[in-house]
Design an enzyme around this catalytic site. Structure first.
Site, PDB file in Angstrom:
ATOM      1  N   THR A 160       0.871  -1.184   0.000  1.00 35.42           N
ATOM      2  CA  THR A 160       0.000   0.000   0.000  1.00 35.42           C
ATOM      3  C   THR A 160       0.901   1.225   0.000  1.00 35.42           C
ATOM      4  OG1 THR A 160      -1.862  -1.057   1.085  1.00 35.42           O
ATOM      5  CG2 THR A 160      -1.587   1.285   1.538  1.00 35.42           C
ATOM      6  N   ARG A 188     -15.467  -5.096  -0.189  1.00 38.94           N
ATOM      7  CA  ARG A 188     -14.817  -4.694   1.066  1.00 38.94           C
ATOM      8  C   ARG A 188     -14.102  -3.348   0.852  1.00 38.94           C
ATOM      9  NH1 ARG A 188      -9.225  -3.495   2.584  1.00 38.94           N
ATOM     10  NH2 ARG A 188      -8.974  -3.977   4.786  1.00 38.94           N
ATOM     11  N   GLY A 190     -11.472  -0.635   2.790  1.00 39.12           N
ATOM     12  CA  GLY A 190     -10.562  -0.523   3.927  1.00 39.12           C
ATOM     13  C   GLY A 190     -10.349   0.913   4.365  1.00 39.12           C
ATOM     14  N   THR A 211      -1.052   2.440   6.999  1.00 42.44           N
ATOM     15  CA  THR A 211      -1.045   1.178   6.253  1.00 42.44           C
ATOM     16  C   THR A 211      -1.128   0.022   7.234  1.00 42.44           C
ATOM     17  OG1 THR A 211       0.305  -0.283   4.869  1.00 42.44           O
ATOM     18  CG2 THR A 211       1.491   1.330   6.183  1.00 42.44           C
ATOM     19  N   GLY A 212      -1.636  -1.091   6.742  1.00 44.77           N
ATOM     20  CA  GLY A 212      -1.736  -2.269   7.609  1.00 44.77           C
ATOM     21  C   GLY A 212      -3.137  -2.839   7.590  1.00 44.77           C
ATOM     22  N   GLY A 214      -6.573  -2.970   7.668  1.00 50.13           N
ATOM     23  CA  GLY A 214      -7.531  -1.876   7.510  1.00 50.13           C
ATOM     24  C   GLY A 214      -8.664  -1.909   8.515  1.00 50.13           C
TER      25      GLY A 214
END
Ligand code: ASP
Length: 291
Positions: A160, A188, A190, A211-212, A214
């Site tokens: 990302t 979906r 995020g 980031t990570g 979501g």
């Protein structure tokens, strides 16, 4: 003092870190060129993120991860911190640069977040070229979907992308773009599409891109919360670190974030083993790429 910091996603260590470094250097340079010429932070973060969307090694634009049905559905958001102007798109599959579509939503000013078919209709009306979704799908991501290794960001590749910057006029901006999480359900959305969760900018405080995981980032509204920490501690690195603790402990997920404050000081932190970052300030001769 103008400055920019860019991230390439929270994830596990990968073998081709040198290749990621090339992409990060190009993105920081694209953003810095705007700032060094006296341009706007908003244009700088858009340029940096576009550069990584065009790079198939990152999970944004071409090279995005695939949904469980093998499709591409991308999320992006962008914000300028003087008047809290923001724009975002979610679940888009037919634009090469979702961050620039988010920018058009910001410039249009009527809405903040457009999704799916409505976002594509807006793109057509705004004259943003549509692309064939197949051109966004890479062989590497097809293979990853079929292998489906690693269900959490801690076990997956980074990818990302996001940026936050301060310009010469004292304006802060931030942007984030992603293909989301590998094998996600169609539909979906995020954190990267959500102002306050994945992206936030307030020129009196600073800017953040996350980031990570979501779902965890959304639970704790991470980007906005990070600016609260920054306000309390007045130390970007510390604010980033405390924010990651919040993500892990209360959000129950892994990830990272980048921060720039209203003075141009930068900070970042991550709970995953890797998060490519790069930054540039007037005191540096070349982008710093410490990963
Ligand atoms: N935060 C992104 C999402 O959940 C994924 C990532 O940063 O790796 O869509």
């Amino acid at each position: 003092m103008p400055s920019i910091i860019v991230h390439g996603g929270a994830g596990a260590v990968v073998a081709d870190a040198d290749e990621l470094r090339l992409g990060m250097r190009a993105a920081v340079s694209a953003g810095w060129a705007v700032l060094a010429a006296g341009g706007r932070a908003l244009d700088a973060v858009e340029a940096a993120v576009r550069s990584l969307e065009d790079d198939p090694r990152f999970n944004a634009g071409r090279g995005s991860v695939l949904t469980e049905d093998g499709g591409v559905e991308m999320d992006a958001s962008i914000m300028e911190g003087d008047r809290l102007a923001c724009g975002a798109v979610a679940a888009v599959s037919r634009v090469a640069n979702p961050v620039s579509l988010a920018r058009r939503v910001l410039d249009d000013g009527r809405h903040v977040l457009l999704v799916g078919d409505g976002a594509h209709a807006f793109a057509r009306a705004a004259g943003v070229a549509e692309c064939d979704p197949a051109t966004l799908v890479t062989e590497r991501q097809r293979k990853r979907l079929s292998e489906r290794r690693g269900a959490t960001p801690g076990g997956t590749l980074p990818g990302t992308v996001g940026a936050t910057a301060l310009d010469r006029h004292g304006t802060v901006a931030a942007a984030t773009s992603t293909g989301g999480t590998l094998g996600k359900r169609a539909g979906r959305v995020g954190d990267s599409a959500l102002i306050g969760a994945g992206t936030y900018a307030d020129s009196s405080l600073g800017g953040v891109s996350c980031t990570g995981d979501g779902e965890a980032i959304i639970r704790v509204v991470l980007a906005r919360r990070a600016l609260e920490y920054l306000k309390e501690a007045d130390e970007p690195d510390y604010a980033a670190k405390v924010s990651v603790d919040l993500l892990v402990e209360e959000g129950r997920g892994e990830g990272g974030l980048i921060v720039v404050d209203w003075r141009g000081r930068i900070g970042y932190a991550h709970s995953t083993s890797l998060m490519p970052v790069g930054w540039m300030t007037p005191t540096l001769g070349a982008p710093a790429l410490p990963f």
